[in-house]
Write an enzyme that holds these catalytic residues in place. Structure first.
Site, PDB file in Angstrom:
ATOM      1  N   TRP A   1      -6.766 -91.840 -42.260  1.00  0.00           N
ATOM      2  CA  TRP A   1      -6.734 -91.596 -43.698  1.00  0.00           C
ATOM      3  C   TRP A   1      -5.343 -91.770 -44.281  1.00  0.00           C
ATOM      4  O   TRP A   1      -5.177 -92.325 -45.370  1.00  0.00           O
ATOM      5  CB  TRP A   1      -7.311 -90.210 -44.017  1.00  0.00           C
TER       6      TRP A   1
ATOM      7  N   ASP B   1      -3.055 -84.528 -48.741  1.00  0.00           N
ATOM      8  CA  ASP B   1      -4.512 -84.679 -48.743  1.00  0.00           C
ATOM      9  C   ASP B   1      -5.049 -83.599 -47.807  1.00  0.00           C
ATOM     10  O   ASP B   1      -4.834 -83.646 -46.595  1.00  0.00           O
ATOM     11  CB  ASP B   1      -4.891 -86.070 -48.246  1.00  0.00           C
TER      12      ASP B   1
ATOM     13  N   LYS C   1     -16.627 -81.617 -47.914  1.00  0.00           N
ATOM     14  CA  LYS C   1     -16.471 -81.210 -46.530  1.00  0.00           C
ATOM     15  C   LYS C   1     -16.495 -79.693 -46.380  1.00  0.00           C
ATOM     16  O   LYS C   1     -17.211 -79.162 -45.554  1.00  0.00           O
ATOM     17  CB  LYS C   1     -15.172 -81.792 -45.956  1.00  0.00           C
TER      18      LYS C   1
END
Length: 365
Positions: free
Chosen positions: A102, A177, A201
């Site tokens: 990511w 993040d 999530k």
């Protein structure tokens, strides 16, 4: 009805009590005669939902008063572009610490808008660790330093809040993040300039993105930044500049209430540590399974593991699914297996997975 243990990395499992409450309130929210899905985002009813959700999130994360909480859309992938568009100001460069799939995507997207300096990377180590802060090499005048504090795909997690003052760069805002471990562990929000994450999530359904931004970083948006994604404009309009993802905010609010009932973030962190310790402990004592991440930086939320004999992968997935343990296949870029054990995954689910893994090993080892 038969519920399974859902180990999906996202959209992920939600607390069953939250789903049941949402079902009860689906047609008529608190005597209004309408569903939250049908409410105007400017109605007093929805304003009360929004205000409570924001207040609960601020309390759960102990967000300081000089930070604004934004309820946005576009997910973390959109934020990879929106962060440089909002924070560069008159600067040309941003620094990135790359620790997995990511953060790699994040720095690639940022290159569309600015120069990128890779301050540190664990790529040479196969993305199985976090480079020590003493090794981070920041550029002379970056607009910010970016980190992904939990790599959902690779299973690497920062076990600390970066403190750039320790390397003499305390003036540089840290952007993180936190999509896949927000609300799973305590965090010192004051160490960051911006925290962002997709909700799907650990918070709620896909469609909602949380952004927590320090007030002094507002007002720096590039002239070409779309109005709906200008942090200052969104903050000034209390996340109502455009129609926000109302139902996703409602579900997130229910999750925040559920988390408060569990004892808050500190209490759920203890549960998460126990779940992760049990699963990693079983993997480590087995020659049949393996985890390749530096134990100091293993994610508590996303546990990748591999069978020593990968020819048995298909059988493992087929039989685990039949046993009510679903979404265990690893990401296509990594392979193997991955168990995502977010806040909503009960200890019983982790124990059921360990029992299955033990039995599969006995039958196939």
């Amino acid at each position: 009805m038969s519920r399974v243990f859902n180990f999906s990395a996202g959209p992920a499992a939600l607390p069953e009590s939250v789903l049941r409450r949402a079902a009860e309130e689906m047609l008529d929210w608190h005597g209004t005669g309408v569903s939250v899905m049908e409410m105007s985002h400017r109605s007093p009813a929805f304003q009360s939902i929004y205000e409570q959700a924001e207040a609960d999130l601020r309390e759960l994360l102990a967000v300081p008063p000089n930070y604004r909480i934004l309820f946005m859309q576009g997910g973390a992938i959109a934020e990879n572009a929106l962060v440089p568009m909002n924070l560069l100001g008159d600067k040309r460069r941003a620094d990135y610490v790359v620790t997995g799939s990511w953060s790699t995507k994040s720095q690639k997207e940022a290159r569309r808008y600015c120069e990128v300096n890779i301050a540190a990377s664990s790529e040479a180590a196969g993305f199985n660790t976090v480079p020590a802060m003493a090794e981070w090499r920041l550029s002379d005048d970056p607009a910010y330093l970016f980190v992904c504090t939990n790599e959902t795909i690779d299973g690497v997690e920062f076990g600390f809040d970066p403190d750039l003052a320790k390397i003499g760069r305390g003036e540089v805002p840290v952007v993180a993040d936190v999509s896949s471990h927000i609300l799973s562990r305590t965090v010192d929000v004051s160490r960051y300039g911006v925290l962002f994450g997709g909700a799907q999530k650990n918070i709620g359904p896909a469609g909602l993105t949380i952004v927590i931004v320090r007030e002094d970083l507002l007002g720096r948006a590039h002239k070409d930044c779309p109005s709906a994604f200008d942090y200052k404009l969104v903050a000034d309009n209390h996340s109502m500049y455009n129609t926000p993802p109302t139902y996703a905010i409602y579900i997130a609010g229910l999750v925040f209430q559920w988390l408060r009932a569990q004892g808050g973030v500190e209490a759920i962190e203890a549960v998460n540590k126990d779940k992760a310790d049990r699963l990693y402990g079983f993997i480590d004592q087995s020659a049949f399974y393996q985890n390749r991440i530096d134990p100091r930086y293993r994610s508590r939320m996303n546990v990748p593991f591999f069978l020593a004999d990968e020819s048995r992968n298909a059988a493992f997935l087929e039989q685990s699914s039949a046993a009510g343990l679903v979404q265990l296949k690893g990401h296509k870029s990594v392979g193997g297996m991955r168990a995502s054990i977010y806040n909503a995954m009960p200890l019983a689910g982790v124990e059921a997975l360990i029992d299955f893994m033990r039995d599969f090993e006995r039958r196939n080892g």
